[in-house]
Design an enzyme around this catalytic site. Structure first.
Site, mmCIF file in Angstrom:
data_model
loop_
_atom_site.group_PDB
_atom_site.id
_atom_site.type_symbol
_atom_site.label_atom_id
_atom_site.label_comp_id
_atom_site.label_asym_id
_atom_site.label_seq_id
_atom_site.Cartn_x
_atom_site.Cartn_y
_atom_site.Cartn_z
ATOM 1 N N THR A 15 0.813 -1.218 0.000
ATOM 2 C CA THR A 15 0.000 0.000 0.000
ATOM 3 C C THR A 15 0.845 1.266 0.000
ATOM 4 O O THR A 15 0.508 2.254 -0.634
ATOM 5 C CB THR A 15 -0.917 -0.009 1.244
ATOM 6 O OG1 THR A 15 -1.785 -1.123 1.134
ATOM 7 C CG2 THR A 15 -1.747 1.245 1.333
ATOM 8 N N THR A 46 1.673 -4.262 4.389
ATOM 9 C CA THR A 46 1.560 -4.467 5.833
ATOM 10 C C THR A 46 1.074 -5.866 6.214
ATOM 11 O O THR A 46 1.346 -6.321 7.318
ATOM 12 C CB THR A 46 0.598 -3.438 6.459
ATOM 13 O OG1 THR A 46 -0.641 -3.488 5.762
ATOM 14 C CG2 THR A 46 1.174 -2.049 6.378
ATOM 15 N N ASP A 47 0.365 -6.547 5.298
ATOM 16 C CA ASP A 47 -0.259 -7.820 5.682
ATOM 17 C C ASP A 47 0.737 -8.830 6.235
ATOM 18 O O ASP A 47 0.471 -9.481 7.243
ATOM 19 C CB ASP A 47 -0.993 -8.441 4.481
ATOM 20 C CG ASP A 47 -2.364 -7.819 4.282
ATOM 21 O OD1 ASP A 47 -2.662 -6.822 4.964
ATOM 22 O OD2 ASP A 47 -3.130 -8.339 3.446
ATOM 23 N N LYS A 66 0.619 -7.398 13.134
ATOM 24 C CA LYS A 66 -0.473 -6.543 12.645
ATOM 25 C C LYS A 66 -1.745 -6.992 13.350
ATOM 26 O O LYS A 66 -2.192 -8.116 13.170
ATOM 27 C CB LYS A 66 -0.624 -6.679 11.128
ATOM 28 C CG LYS A 66 -1.659 -5.735 10.522
ATOM 29 C CD LYS A 66 -1.747 -5.867 9.007
ATOM 30 C CE LYS A 66 -2.730 -4.861 8.413
ATOM 31 N NZ LYS A 66 -2.837 -4.974 6.959
#
Lengths: 625, 426
Positions: free
Chosen positions: B96, B172-173, B250
């Site tokens: 992202t 980020t996942d 996360k």
């Protein structure tokens, strides 16, 4: 020639556009977050000029988060949910009422707005229909587009470079109706706004009250430029605002002509600058000495050929226009200009000193900017840019409407580059079946409703107009269905409420539920139409309906009236003996106010006259003895 | 792009062309926009001069190209200004933070190059001399161990050729997996390796990318010698937290402050300055070696009520190592015991972690735990399941025998096991 176009924004009475939050505004909030925004490139790689200007200020935004009306979506911590289809349907209905053609597929866009009023830095907006029209006595006006968009957050404060917003308003569905610039007079503008407002209210699904409808007005005159005036809330102000803007643009054209006559050339404007902090080392100006003491600087900027043009009539002062730019673009409090000096503690000698420092002649003007060096420099740029525009004429810009009908500079007109697709929301197909269904269910327009109220309920045309235009036509019809006489219901919803409002009562307390309660008590004979104003007054004061009914409700019996009448007469025996039967009229007022409308006037008068006669007869008997 | 009936109507007119679409006595003039692959084939999308896009249904429509109009195409942002000073390498991997609107899918997709990303934030060049390079460009859900290897090698190369620190932009996942992998693979690391991402794409004014990136660069210049993740510490754009690679996870699908240190406090915070705690490894000199040996046949197996024992048996047949996310202090349904027993008999290490994430496994308290211990299950202490998974790959890649596997799994190699847990971390 005058050309005026409109944008009308109306909040819808539904939940929010992209989440499940309610659209109610709240006074409390539980959490706050601080954010910054940066302008993004549009999909064509351009950056919007209005967005850039906001970004240059490197502002902090603080968002108050009321739990009742905001969630992670408003916080920009979760993508938008699917679009609220109820809002889409209302928007399409309004479009059909305005003779516009719905698009086949609605695409939500991100309109870049980096003043912090949207946590995302953009407003989600979509065209739902195009090419409509509305007729006015002065001619037909085109409706260019009907858009559905999300309302911005509510600004609640600004201090020390931090702008504070509350998130309760963010995301309320908003219909934006843009007319073509076909409007040619201030009066026609008002008429257009009024008629569109009626169409919106005819749906019965728009929010009412202060701030729920706002107009932006685009004004241009021949030789002038398009100026957008934002945030007009009061319909009555529209003609005045337009007239003032026309005057402002004409004046700016005159200023430009005068400057050109004086040989001023735009490219040479604003070049002379000098740091004159030392010159004001021992100034008697409290503003300047305070700034210098805090380590600030004073900058002088020469404006050759501008002498006499900076001051002048309120609303038509170039000095004020420059000051507005300085405030908005550099965050300074304002400026001093040579047309108003010496004054404010600034001496003749200091003025001369500045003139020498800038090597100015008699026909030249200057401005003084004071504050933090970086802000002062940004301010000087703002002054120079605006002064250059003065040579050219009227700058295209966005201005904010003030309550007194004047306007002030807000920002440059945003360009078309500020739109890019909102990819988090899939396009919404507008099927032929949906449009056909909505077309069949279109609400009754005001004109038709007025006709019907006259025909069906026997209201006078005037009363019918008031109920429909300024009252609550739906509530009126419900009251009639409950069994209240139409004229009584209509009068209560119009004149009575207006009088209470005029007396400073909190008529906001008299919502739909409360009014229906009162109407059904009326229909059941638990109160009289005469006591209605008094009952409503009590309720507006915060009383409970049942309690008020207990206290003042129920019709007074003849017996009670007679007892009261006797009491009133005896208390004023002297007066009655003096005036004889002529005392009836004044006493009637006293009695009615004691009864607070709980009895029919005719009956009260009859009882009063009987008792008066009896009293007088007895008095005579006594005197004879 | 356009297909079916819409493609027929357009007859090869390219998106970006100025067109007039005539339909029902009405004309829509504007720039033809690309169509999402997920959209239907019955609408064409036109960007009007007002900036709005509208979809027009193709039946009865006619399209005309407006001659002489300039075709508008996206302009890339200018390259970042060159600046002297300390060198920080910025390695792009996608995600992202490096994403923008993609017309192929109508969604956000990695498309920016690392240079473009920095070009959008020219003031970052004031912090350091930034050397930006894209290693690969994928969404982090598509990351595989081979990507970790390549990245480790690239990071080592940058650090060994003069960079003060490395910033890795990453989706980020699965950022915490990559962070752990780098932490285990980079031997002799004495400089900051900072993974950074964004929860809101960089083309949005409200993106968290700028603060995250600025903070990451600051951390890359700081007195730190380990792999960390730097992301928003709260929902405000004020401070980022510096998380140890092997203790971060996360914990939210969308919030800016999704990343949390688990079982230990963050190593520090970054606002205008970098503030680091004593727990961190400090900066030191020396050559960095990327030991990229990994045994990829490791499985992360979750225990839950009703889990099928056959599933575990199936895994034991195919994998060389098993990390179990057990319930509570490290338990599994008894139905899984035979599978675990067989794995251990066959020399396949089984490491126990917990679905609670927070806290430490302790298999001595209940008999079911004691039974697993006696079978030879390795207690994962307070390691996060994903970290244990990556670590077991690494350990199986480097260890000679089962004893060494056990010893290494019980040793904190990169801060993944903490000897004591403070009350305030939960």
């Amino acid at each position: 020639m005058l050309r005026v176009g409109f944008e009308i924004h109306q909040q819808l009475d539904t939940r929010k556009l992209f989440c499940g939050c309610s659209s109610e505004l709240t006074d409390s909030w539980e959490l706050s977050v601080r954010r910054q925004l940066r302008a993004a490139r549009s999909e064509l790689g351009e950056v919007d000029r209005a967005a850039l200007q906001e970004e240059r200020r490197a502002r902090w935004y603080e968002y108050q988060v009321p739990r009742a009306s905001s969630c992670l979506v408003e916080l920009d911590e979760e993508p938008p949910h699917e679009v609220n289809m109820e809002a889409v349907e209302i928007a399409l209905q309004v479009a059909l009422l305005l003779n516009a053609t719905p698009v086949d597929e609605i695409h939500f866009m991100r309109k870049i707005v980096v003043d912090g009023s949207n946590t995302s830095g953009f407003q989600r907006t979509a065209v739902v229909a195009m090419d409509g029209y509305i007729d006015t006595p002065q001619g037909r006006v085109g409706i260019a587009t009907v858009c559905l968009e999300e309302e911005a957050a509510r600004k609640v404060g600004e201090s020390g470079g931090v702008v504070t917003y509350r998130l309760d308003r963010l995301g309320i569905p908003l219909i934006e109706i843009s007319t073509t610039p076909d409007i040619t007079s201030p009066e026609q503008a008002k008429e257009v706004a009024r008629r569109i407002g009626e169409v919106l209210r005819a749906t019965g699904r728009v929010r009412r009250g202060i701030g729920t409808i706002r107009q932006d007005i685009n004004v241009s005159i021949s030789g002038g430029a398009r100026v957008e005036i934002k945030g007009v809330q009061d319909l009555a102000l529209i003609p005045e605002i337009i007239r003032r803007e026309v005057r402002r643009q004409r004046w700016l054209l005159e200023v430009a002509e005068e400057l050109r006559r004086r040989g001023v050339r735009a490219e040479e404007v604003g070049g002379e600058r000098a740091d004159v902090t030392e010159l004001f080392g021992s100034t008697r100006s409290k503003v300047l000495s305070g700034i210098i003491k805090r380590g600030g600087v004073v900058l002088a900027l020469g404006l050759r050929g501008f002498a006499g043009l900076l001051g002048g009539e309120a609303g038509l002062r170039l000095g004020a226009e420059l000051a507005q730019h300085v405030r908005v673009r550099a965050g300074l409090g304002g400026l001093f200009h040579s047309d108003e000096l010496p004054a404010y503690g600034i001496s003749e000698e200091e003025v001369e000193g500045v003139r020498r420092a800038l090597r100015l002649g008699d026909g030249d003007a200057f401005v003084l900017l004071a504050g933090e060096r970086s802000r002062v420099e940004a301010g000087a740029e703002a002054v120079a840019e605006r002064a250059k525009q003065a040579v050219q004429g009227v700058p295209e810009e966005t201005r904010a409407a003030q309550e007194d009908g004047t306007t002030r500079y807000m920002r440059p007109l945003p360009g078309a580059a500020r739109m890019y697709p909102e990819t988090d929301i899939p396009p919404v197909e507008v099927s032929r079946e949906l449009v056909e269904r909505l077309a069949e269910e279109l609400p009754e327009l005001y004109e038709d409703k007025i006709e019907r109220f006259v025909r069906e309920y026997g209201l006078s045309r005037e009363l019918a107009e008031q109920v429909v235009r300024r009252g609550e036509p739906e509530l009126f019809e419900e009251a009639v269905r409950l069994g209240v006489a139409p004229t009584v219901a209509a009068t209560a919803l119009t004149m009575t409420l207006r009088e209470l409002r005029r007396d400073g009562c909190e008529v906001e307390r008299l919502g739909r539920e409360v009014m229906l309660g009162v109407f059904s008590a009326l229909a059941q004979g638990r109160l009289t139409k005469e006591s209605l104003p008094e009952v409503l007054r009590e309720l507006a004061g915060g009383a409970e309906l049942e309690e008020v009914l207990r206290r003042m409700g129920g019709k007074a019996t003849e017996e009670e009236v007679r007892r009261l009448a006797k009491q009133v007469i005896e208390e004023r025996g002297e007066f009655v003996r003096e005036r004889g039967e002529g005392a009836a009229k004044p006493l009637m007022g006293v009695l009615m106010s004691e009864l607070r409308g709980r009895a029919e006037g005719r009956m009260v008068m009859q009882v009063l006259q009987e008792e008066l006669r009896r009293f007088l007869e007895e008095a005579e008997v006594k005197a004879e003895r | 792009m356009y297909r079916g009936r819409a493609a027929e109507l357009l007859g090869g007119i390219e998106p970006g062309t100025r067109v007039r679409v005539h339909k029902g006595g009405r004309t829509y003039e504007g720039i033809l926009m690309p169509r999402s692959e997920l959209g239907d084939d019955r609408h064409v999308v036109v960007k009007l001069d007002s900036g709005y896009n509208v979809g027009i249904e193709v039946s009865g429509a006619r399209v005309e190209v407006v001659e002489g109009a300039e075709r508008r195409v996206a302009q890339p942002p200018p390259p970042p200004p060159a600046a002297g000073g300390r060198v920080v390498s910025v390695l792009g991997t996608g995600g992202t933070i490096a994403s923008r609107v993609d017309y192929a899918t109508g969604a956000v997709h990695p498309a920016y190059t690392a240079e473009e990303l920095l070009g959008a934030y020219p003031e970052l060049a004031e912090l350091a001399e930034l050397r930006a390079r894209v290693v690969f460009s994928i969404l982090s859900e598509n990351m595989r161990p081979e990507h970790w290897r390549r990245l480790a090698e690239e990071v080592a190369r940058e650090l060994n050729s003069g960079a003060e620190g490395v910033v890795v932009t990453h989706g980020t996942d699965t950022m915490s997996f990559t962070a752990s992998a780098l932490a285990f693979m980079l031997r002799g690391l004495g400089k900051p390796v900072v993974l950074v991402g964004a929860q809101r794409s960089s083309d949005r004014p409200s993106s968290d990318a700028y603060l995250n990136l600025r903070s990451a660069i600051r951390v890359a210049l700081s007195d730190l010698g380990e792999v960390v993740v730097v992301m928003h510490a709260s929902m405000s754009d004020e401070v980022c937290a510096v998380h140890r690679a092997t203790k971060v996870r996360k914990m939210h699908s969308t919030r800016r402050d999704a990343f949390r240190s688990i079982n230990s406090p963050p190593l520090g915070y970054v606002g205008e300055e970098v503030v680091l705690g004593e727990e961190r490894r400090r900066r030191s000199e020396g050559e960095v070696v990327a030991d990229t040996r990994l045994e990829e046949r490791v499985v992360l197996f979750k225990a839950y009520p009703g889990v099928s024992p056959e599933l575990l048996e199936w895994c034991v047949d195919r994998y060389r190592g098993v990390v179990i996310e057990g319930t509570g202090m490290g338990h599994v349904p008894e139905s899984l015991h035979p599978g675990i027993e067989r794995a251990l008999e066959e020399g396949i290490p089984v490491v126990m972690t917990t679905t609670t994430l927070n806290g430490r496994v302790d298999m001595k308290v209940y008999s079911s735990g004691r039974k697993l211990l006696s079978m030879g299950v390795i207690p994962g202490e307070d390691m996060l399941p994903e970290v244990a998974y990556v670590k077991l790959m690494h350990v199986l890649g480097v260890a000679e025998d089962m004893d060494e596997v056990r010893r290494l799994m019980l040793t904190s190699l990169a801060g993944e096991i903490t000897p004591r847990t403070l009350p305030e971390v939960f």
